[in-house]
Scaffold this active site. Structure first.
Site, PDB file in Angstrom:
ATOM      1  N   ASP A  64      34.041 -22.705 -33.960  1.00 45.24           N
ATOM      2  CA  ASP A  64      34.663 -22.764 -35.287  1.00 45.24           C
ATOM      3  C   ASP A  64      35.910 -21.888 -35.233  1.00 45.24           C
ATOM      4  O   ASP A  64      35.819 -20.661 -35.266  1.00 45.24           O
ATOM      5  CB  ASP A  64      33.713 -22.240 -36.365  1.00 45.24           C
ATOM      6  N   ARG A  72      36.790 -17.262 -34.466  1.00 45.52           N
ATOM      7  CA  ARG A  72      35.857 -16.570 -33.567  1.00 45.52           C
ATOM      8  C   ARG A  72      36.564 -15.776 -32.485  1.00 45.52           C
ATOM      9  O   ARG A  72      36.105 -14.721 -32.082  1.00 45.52           O
ATOM     10  CB  ARG A  72      34.920 -17.584 -32.907  1.00 45.52           C
ATOM     11  N   ARG A 138      39.180 -21.627 -46.963  1.00 49.30           N
ATOM     12  CA  ARG A 138      39.034 -22.503 -45.794  1.00 49.30           C
ATOM     13  C   ARG A 138      39.512 -23.919 -46.127  1.00 49.30           C
ATOM     14  O   ARG A 138      39.833 -24.691 -45.221  1.00 49.30           O
ATOM     15  CB  ARG A 138      37.581 -22.546 -45.337  1.00 49.30           C
ATOM     16  N   LYS A 168      34.826 -31.629 -41.794  1.00 50.00           N
ATOM     17  CA  LYS A 168      33.583 -31.119 -42.393  1.00 50.00           C
ATOM     18  C   LYS A 168      33.838 -30.719 -43.835  1.00 50.00           C
ATOM     19  O   LYS A 168      34.984 -30.477 -44.219  1.00 50.00           O
ATOM     20  CB  LYS A 168      33.028 -29.950 -41.575  1.00 50.00           C
ATOM     21  N   HIS A 169      32.807 -30.680 -44.704  1.00 55.25           N
ATOM     22  CA  HIS A 169      31.381 -30.900 -44.506  1.00 55.25           C
ATOM     23  C   HIS A 169      31.000 -32.093 -45.375  1.00 55.25           C
ATOM     24  O   HIS A 169      30.924 -31.964 -46.598  1.00 55.25           O
ATOM     25  CB  HIS A 169      30.569 -29.684 -44.943  1.00 55.25           C
ATOM     26  N   HIS A 181      24.399 -21.112 -46.134  1.00 57.34           N
ATOM     27  CA  HIS A 181      23.828 -20.229 -45.118  1.00 57.34           C
ATOM     28  C   HIS A 181      22.653 -19.437 -45.686  1.00 57.34           C
ATOM     29  O   HIS A 181      21.773 -19.006 -44.942  1.00 57.34           O
ATOM     30  CB  HIS A 181      24.881 -19.247 -44.603  1.00 57.34           C
ATOM     31  N   ASP A 252      25.370 -29.684 -39.458  1.00 58.69           N
ATOM     32  CA  ASP A 252      25.705 -28.265 -39.518  1.00 58.69           C
ATOM     33  C   ASP A 252      24.548 -27.513 -38.858  1.00 58.69           C
ATOM     34  O   ASP A 252      23.524 -28.110 -38.480  1.00 58.69           O
ATOM     35  CB  ASP A 252      25.923 -27.838 -40.971  1.00 58.69           C
TER      36      ASP A 252
END
Length: 348
Positions: A64, A72, A138, A168-169, A181, A252
Protein backbone atom coordinates in the site's frame (compact mmCIF):
# COMPACT_ATOMS: atom_id res chain seq x y z
CA UNK A 1 3.03 -23.30 -11.73
CA UNK A 2 -0.08 -21.13 -11.38
CA UNK A 3 -0.38 -18.28 -8.90
CA UNK A 4 -2.33 -19.41 -5.85
CA UNK A 5 -5.19 -17.53 -4.17
CA UNK A 6 -3.38 -16.31 -1.00
CA UNK A 7 -1.35 -13.13 -0.63
CA UNK A 8 0.41 -13.25 2.74
CA UNK A 9 2.42 -10.87 4.90
CA UNK A 10 5.97 -11.36 6.14
CA UNK A 11 7.37 -10.73 9.61
CA UNK A 12 10.68 -8.96 8.96
CA UNK A 13 13.18 -7.52 6.52
CA UNK A 14 14.51 -10.92 5.40
CA UNK A 15 12.83 -14.21 4.57
CA UNK A 16 12.86 -16.82 7.30
CA UNK A 17 13.18 -20.51 6.43
CA UNK A 18 9.54 -21.03 7.46
CA UNK A 19 8.42 -18.22 5.14
CA UNK A 20 10.40 -19.66 2.25
CA UNK A 21 8.60 -22.96 2.71
CA UNK A 22 5.16 -21.33 2.88
CA UNK A 23 5.82 -19.15 -0.17
CA UNK A 24 6.49 -22.29 -2.21
CA UNK A 25 3.06 -23.70 -1.35
CA UNK A 26 0.96 -23.92 -4.55
CA UNK A 27 -1.95 -22.04 -2.95
CA UNK A 28 0.22 -18.98 -2.26
CA UNK A 29 0.32 -16.41 -5.05
CA UNK A 30 1.79 -13.28 -3.57
CA UNK A 31 3.30 -11.25 -0.75
CA UNK A 32 2.17 -7.93 0.68
CA UNK A 33 4.86 -5.79 2.30
CA UNK A 34 4.60 -3.26 5.13
CA UNK A 35 6.90 -0.81 6.90
CA UNK A 36 8.08 -3.67 9.13
CA UNK A 37 9.62 -5.25 6.03
CA UNK A 38 11.55 -2.13 4.99
CA UNK A 39 14.85 -0.54 6.00
CA UNK A 40 16.21 0.98 2.79
CA UNK A 41 15.77 0.75 -0.98
CA UNK A 42 18.80 -1.56 -1.16
CA UNK A 43 17.44 -3.92 1.51
CA UNK A 44 14.02 -3.88 -0.18
CA UNK A 45 15.55 -4.87 -3.52
CA UNK A 46 17.37 -7.77 -1.89
CA UNK A 47 14.11 -8.94 -0.29
CA UNK A 48 12.06 -8.72 -3.48
CA UNK A 49 14.79 -10.48 -5.46
CA UNK A 50 14.75 -13.31 -2.91
CA UNK A 51 10.95 -13.61 -3.14
CA UNK A 52 10.88 -13.53 -6.93
CA UNK A 53 13.62 -16.17 -7.13
CA UNK A 54 11.54 -18.76 -5.26
CA UNK A 55 9.17 -19.68 -8.10
CA UNK A 56 8.43 -19.45 -11.81
CA UNK A 57 6.38 -17.55 -12.67
CA UNK A 58 7.40 -15.33 -9.75
CA UNK A 59 5.09 -14.54 -6.87
CA UNK A 60 3.37 -11.16 -6.96
CA UNK A 61 4.78 -8.55 -4.56
CA UNK A 62 2.46 -5.74 -3.49
CA UNK A 63 2.31 -2.85 -1.03
CA UNK A 64 0.00 0.00 0.00
CA UNK A 65 1.90 3.04 -1.28
CA UNK A 66 -0.73 5.75 -1.73
CA UNK A 67 1.03 8.79 -0.30
CA UNK A 68 0.21 10.77 2.83
CA UNK A 69 -0.63 8.56 5.80
CA UNK A 70 -0.39 5.40 3.70
CA UNK A 71 3.19 5.18 2.49
CA UNK A 72 4.95 2.05 3.75
CA UNK A 73 8.36 2.86 2.31
CA UNK A 74 9.71 6.27 3.27
CA UNK A 75 13.47 6.33 3.84
CA UNK A 76 15.03 7.08 0.45
CA UNK A 77 11.66 7.26 -1.31
CA UNK A 78 9.95 10.45 -2.41
CA UNK A 79 7.45 11.50 0.25
CA UNK A 80 4.20 11.65 -1.66
CA UNK A 81 1.42 13.98 -0.52
CA UNK A 82 -1.97 12.48 0.19
CA UNK A 83 -4.13 12.25 -2.96
CA UNK A 84 -6.65 14.53 -1.25
CA UNK A 85 -4.36 17.54 -1.79
CA UNK A 86 -5.37 17.37 -5.44
CA UNK A 87 -8.97 18.33 -4.64
CA UNK A 88 -8.20 22.03 -4.22
CA UNK A 89 -6.03 21.99 -7.35
CA UNK A 90 -8.85 20.31 -9.29
CA UNK A 91 -11.34 22.94 -8.19
CA UNK A 92 -9.05 25.65 -9.64
CA UNK A 93 -7.67 23.84 -12.68
CA UNK A 94 -8.77 20.27 -13.54
CA UNK A 95 -6.08 19.84 -16.19
CA UNK A 96 -3.29 20.80 -13.80
CA UNK A 97 -4.71 18.46 -11.15
CA UNK A 98 -4.79 15.55 -13.58
CA UNK A 99 -1.19 16.25 -14.63
CA UNK A 100 -0.10 16.24 -10.98
CA UNK A 101 -2.04 13.03 -10.36
CA UNK A 102 -0.22 11.49 -13.32
CA UNK A 103 3.11 12.61 -11.83
CA UNK A 104 2.23 11.09 -8.45
CA UNK A 105 1.16 7.78 -9.95
CA UNK A 106 4.25 7.61 -12.17
CA UNK A 107 6.64 8.56 -9.38
CA UNK A 108 5.17 6.09 -6.91
CA UNK A 109 5.19 3.28 -9.46
CA UNK A 110 8.66 4.00 -10.85
CA UNK A 111 10.28 3.95 -7.42
CA UNK A 112 8.55 0.74 -6.38
CA UNK A 113 9.38 -1.03 -9.63
CA UNK A 114 13.03 -0.02 -9.32
CA UNK A 115 13.04 -1.92 -6.01
CA UNK A 116 11.34 -5.02 -7.39
CA UNK A 117 7.78 -4.40 -6.13
CA UNK A 118 5.18 -5.41 -8.72
CA UNK A 119 2.29 -3.15 -7.78
CA UNK A 120 0.66 -0.92 -5.20
CA UNK A 121 -2.94 -1.25 -4.08
CA UNK A 122 -3.82 2.15 -5.52
CA UNK A 123 -5.58 4.36 -6.34
CA UNK A 124 -8.35 4.83 -3.78
CA UNK A 125 -11.63 5.29 -5.68
CA UNK A 126 -13.73 6.06 -2.60
CA UNK A 127 -15.37 9.46 -2.23
CA UNK A 128 -13.85 11.90 0.27
CA UNK A 129 -17.12 13.11 1.73
CA UNK A 130 -15.78 13.96 5.18
CA UNK A 131 -17.64 11.01 6.70
CA UNK A 132 -14.93 8.34 6.93
CA UNK A 133 -11.79 9.24 8.84
CA UNK A 134 -10.02 6.07 7.71
CA UNK A 135 -10.51 7.19 4.09
CA UNK A 136 -10.21 10.94 4.62
CA UNK A 137 -7.52 12.49 2.44
CA UNK A 138 -6.72 9.15 0.87
CA UNK A 139 -9.62 9.99 -1.47
CA UNK A 140 -9.08 12.36 -4.37
CA UNK A 141 -12.28 14.39 -4.01
CA UNK A 142 -15.84 14.40 -2.73
CA UNK A 143 -17.40 14.48 -6.21
CA UNK A 144 -17.57 11.30 -8.31
CA UNK A 145 -16.62 12.92 -11.61
CA UNK A 146 -13.58 14.56 -10.02
CA UNK A 147 -12.48 11.22 -8.57
CA UNK A 148 -12.80 9.63 -12.02
CA UNK A 149 -10.78 12.43 -13.64
CA UNK A 150 -7.97 12.32 -11.07
CA UNK A 151 -7.90 8.53 -10.79
CA UNK A 152 -7.50 8.21 -14.54
CA UNK A 153 -4.47 10.47 -14.37
CA UNK A 154 -2.96 8.41 -11.53
CA UNK A 155 -3.63 5.10 -13.34
CA UNK A 156 -2.09 6.45 -16.55
CA UNK A 157 1.02 7.48 -14.61
CA UNK A 158 1.34 4.00 -13.11
CA UNK A 159 0.86 2.43 -16.53
CA UNK A 160 3.55 4.66 -18.08
CA UNK A 161 5.99 3.41 -15.44
CA UNK A 162 5.09 -0.24 -16.13
CA UNK A 163 2.78 -0.92 -13.17
CA UNK A 164 -0.80 -2.19 -13.06
CA UNK A 165 -3.31 -0.29 -10.91
CA UNK A 166 -5.71 -1.73 -8.33
CA UNK A 167 -8.71 0.43 -7.41
CA UNK A 168 -10.28 0.23 -3.96
CA UNK A 169 -12.57 -0.25 -1.98
CA UNK A 170 -15.46 -1.56 -4.11
CA UNK A 171 -18.30 -0.55 -4.03
CA UNK A 172 -17.26 2.42 -1.84
CA UNK A 173 -16.00 2.96 1.71
CA UNK A 174 -16.11 6.76 1.83
CA UNK A 175 -19.70 7.21 3.02
CA UNK A 176 -19.54 5.23 6.29
CA UNK A 177 -17.98 6.55 9.49
CA UNK A 178 -16.72 3.35 11.20
CA UNK A 179 -13.18 2.15 10.48
CA UNK A 180 -13.38 -1.38 9.08
CA UNK A 181 -10.05 -2.21 10.71
CA UNK A 182 -11.82 -1.88 14.06
CA UNK A 183 -15.52 -2.63 13.43
CA UNK A 184 -17.98 -3.55 10.70
CA UNK A 185 -19.39 -0.49 8.89
CA UNK A 186 -23.00 -0.57 7.72
CA UNK A 187 -24.25 1.68 4.94
CA UNK A 188 -28.07 2.09 5.08
CA UNK A 189 -28.55 3.68 1.65
CA UNK A 190 -30.53 2.23 -1.22
CA UNK A 191 -28.82 1.05 -4.39
CA UNK A 192 -30.06 4.14 -6.23
CA UNK A 193 -28.12 6.39 -3.84
CA UNK A 194 -24.88 4.51 -4.50
CA UNK A 195 -25.47 4.57 -8.26
CA UNK A 196 -25.23 8.35 -8.43
CA UNK A 197 -22.30 8.62 -6.05
CA UNK A 198 -19.94 5.93 -4.68
CA UNK A 199 -20.36 3.46 -7.54
CA UNK A 200 -19.55 5.98 -10.26
CA UNK A 201 -15.72 5.78 -10.08
CA UNK A 202 -15.77 1.98 -9.95
CA UNK A 203 -18.16 1.74 -12.89
CA UNK A 204 -16.10 4.15 -14.99
CA UNK A 205 -12.70 2.64 -14.13
CA UNK A 206 -14.03 -0.89 -14.65
CA UNK A 207 -14.92 0.24 -18.14
CA UNK A 208 -11.31 1.38 -18.56
CA UNK A 209 -10.17 -2.22 -17.96
CA UNK A 210 -8.47 -1.47 -14.67
CA UNK A 211 -6.28 -4.53 -13.96
CA UNK A 212 -7.31 -4.99 -10.31
CA UNK A 213 -10.03 -4.12 -7.79
CA UNK A 214 -10.12 -4.54 -4.01
CA UNK A 215 -13.37 -5.07 -2.13
CA UNK A 216 -14.69 -3.27 0.95
CA UNK A 217 -15.50 -4.91 4.29
CA UNK A 218 -18.76 -2.93 4.42
CA UNK A 219 -22.38 -4.11 4.59
CA UNK A 220 -24.82 -2.19 2.38
CA UNK A 221 -27.74 -3.40 4.45
CA UNK A 222 -30.60 -2.22 2.24
CA UNK A 223 -29.08 -4.14 -0.68
CA UNK A 224 -27.36 -7.31 0.59
CA UNK A 225 -26.83 -8.76 4.09
CA UNK A 226 -23.15 -9.65 3.59
CA UNK A 227 -20.02 -7.47 3.55
CA UNK A 228 -19.03 -6.83 -0.06
CA UNK A 229 -15.90 -9.00 0.29
CA UNK A 230 -18.08 -12.05 1.00
CA UNK A 231 -20.98 -11.13 -1.27
CA UNK A 232 -21.70 -12.97 -4.49
CA UNK A 233 -24.17 -10.21 -5.25
CA UNK A 234 -21.58 -7.42 -5.16
CA UNK A 235 -18.70 -9.31 -6.78
CA UNK A 236 -20.57 -11.64 -9.13
CA UNK A 237 -23.75 -9.81 -10.09
CA UNK A 238 -22.63 -6.18 -9.88
CA UNK A 239 -18.87 -6.04 -10.50
CA UNK A 240 -18.55 -8.95 -12.92
CA UNK A 241 -22.07 -8.85 -14.36
CA UNK A 242 -23.38 -5.30 -14.54
CA UNK A 243 -20.01 -3.54 -14.72
CA UNK A 244 -18.52 -6.20 -16.99
CA UNK A 245 -15.31 -6.21 -15.00
CA UNK A 246 -12.70 -8.74 -16.20
CA UNK A 247 -9.68 -7.92 -14.01
CA UNK A 248 -8.44 -9.49 -10.77
CA UNK A 249 -10.52 -9.07 -7.60
CA UNK A 250 -8.70 -8.90 -4.26
CA UNK A 251 -10.20 -9.06 -0.80
CA UNK A 252 -9.15 -6.46 1.73
CA UNK A 253 -7.15 -7.90 4.65
CA UNK A 254 -9.07 -10.81 6.16
CA UNK A 255 -7.55 -10.06 9.56
CA UNK A 256 -9.50 -6.82 9.92
CA UNK A 257 -12.25 -6.69 12.54
CA UNK A 258 -14.95 -6.10 9.93
CA UNK A 259 -14.12 -9.43 8.27
CA UNK A 260 -14.96 -11.36 11.46
CA UNK A 261 -18.58 -11.41 10.27
CA UNK A 262 -17.60 -14.39 8.12
CA UNK A 263 -16.16 -16.45 10.99
CA UNK A 264 -12.62 -17.70 11.75
CA UNK A 265 -9.82 -16.80 9.32
CA UNK A 266 -9.93 -20.04 7.28
CA UNK A 267 -13.67 -19.66 6.80
CA UNK A 268 -13.26 -16.00 5.82
CA UNK A 269 -10.77 -16.96 3.13
CA UNK A 270 -13.05 -19.64 1.73
CA UNK A 271 -16.09 -17.34 1.81
CA UNK A 272 -14.27 -14.56 -0.06
CA UNK A 273 -13.16 -16.99 -2.75
CA UNK A 274 -16.66 -18.44 -3.09
CA UNK A 275 -18.02 -14.90 -3.48
CA UNK A 276 -15.74 -14.36 -6.47
CA UNK A 277 -12.37 -13.05 -5.26
CA UNK A 278 -9.31 -14.16 -7.21
CA UNK A 279 -6.89 -13.55 -4.34
CA UNK A 280 -7.36 -12.98 -0.60
CA UNK A 281 -5.07 -11.04 1.72
CA UNK A 282 -3.84 -12.22 5.11
CA UNK A 283 -1.46 -9.53 6.28
CA UNK A 284 -0.75 -9.89 9.99
CA UNK A 285 -1.55 -13.44 11.12
CA UNK A 286 1.38 -15.72 10.20
CA UNK A 287 0.21 -18.35 12.68
CA UNK A 288 -3.02 -18.77 10.70
CA UNK A 289 -1.46 -19.19 7.25
CA UNK A 290 -1.21 -23.03 7.31
CA UNK A 291 -4.87 -23.43 8.31
CA UNK A 292 -5.99 -20.87 5.74
CA UNK A 293 -4.05 -22.68 3.01
CA UNK A 294 -5.83 -25.93 3.86
CA UNK A 295 -9.23 -24.24 3.36
CA UNK A 296 -8.42 -22.48 0.09
CA UNK A 297 -9.09 -23.98 -3.34
CA UNK A 298 -6.30 -24.96 -5.69
CA UNK A 299 -5.07 -22.33 -8.16
CA UNK A 300 -7.57 -21.50 -10.88
CA UNK A 301 -6.43 -20.96 -14.50
CA UNK A 302 -8.89 -18.09 -15.06
CA UNK A 303 -7.78 -16.29 -11.90
CA UNK A 304 -4.16 -16.92 -12.86
CA UNK A 305 -4.67 -15.19 -16.22
CA UNK A 306 -6.03 -12.17 -14.38
CA UNK A 307 -3.30 -12.14 -11.74
CA UNK A 308 -0.26 -12.49 -14.01
CA UNK A 309 -1.21 -9.18 -15.62
CA UNK A 310 -0.16 -7.52 -12.37
CA UNK A 311 3.50 -8.48 -12.66
CA UNK A 312 5.59 -5.33 -12.92
CA UNK A 313 7.05 -4.38 -16.29
CA UNK A 314 9.42 -1.59 -15.29
CA UNK A 315 10.63 0.91 -17.84
CA UNK A 316 13.57 1.54 -15.46
CA UNK A 317 14.42 -1.33 -13.11
CA UNK A 318 17.44 0.23 -11.42
CA UNK A 319 17.27 2.71 -8.52
CA UNK A 320 20.35 4.73 -9.56
CA UNK A 321 19.30 4.91 -13.21
CA UNK A 322 15.87 6.14 -12.15
CA UNK A 323 17.35 8.96 -10.10
CA UNK A 324 19.42 10.10 -13.06
CA UNK A 325 16.35 10.52 -15.25
CA UNK A 326 15.33 14.11 -15.94
CA UNK A 327 11.71 12.96 -15.85
CA UNK A 328 12.12 11.62 -12.29
CA UNK A 329 13.84 14.81 -11.13
CA UNK A 330 11.14 17.03 -12.62
CA UNK A 331 8.30 14.89 -11.23
CA UNK A 332 9.84 15.04 -7.74
CA UNK A 333 10.07 18.82 -7.98
CA UNK A 334 6.44 19.20 -9.06
CA UNK A 335 5.09 16.78 -6.46
CA UNK A 336 7.09 18.33 -3.62
CA UNK A 337 5.53 21.67 -4.49
CA UNK A 338 2.20 20.44 -3.14
CA UNK A 339 0.96 20.76 0.43
CA UNK A 340 2.94 18.71 2.97
CA UNK A 341 1.58 15.33 3.93
CA UNK A 342 0.29 14.69 7.46
CA UNK A 343 2.70 13.04 9.83
CA UNK A 344 2.19 9.52 11.10
CA UNK A 345 1.21 6.33 9.36
CA UNK A 346 -2.14 4.67 8.94
CA UNK A 347 -1.89 0.91 9.24
CA UNK A 348 -4.30 -0.40 6.61
Amino acid sequence: MLLGPLMMGLEGTRLSSEERTLLCHPRVGGVILFSRNFQSPEQLRALTDAIHALRRPPLLIAVDQEGGRVQRFREGFTRLPAPGVLAAVYDRDPAQARALSHDMGWLMASELLACGVDFSFAPVLDLGRGVSRVIGDRAFHSRPEAVVHLARGWVAGMRDAGMAAVGKHFPGHGSVAPDSHLELPRDPRARSALEGADLVPFRRLAGDRLPGMMTAHVIYQAIDPLPATFSGYWIGEVLRGELGYEGAVFSDDLGMAAAAEAGPLPRRARAAMEAGCDMVLLCNHPEAVPAVLRHLPDPDPVSDMRLVRLHGRPVVDNWRKLHRLTRWQEAVRRVRGQDPSPEGELEV
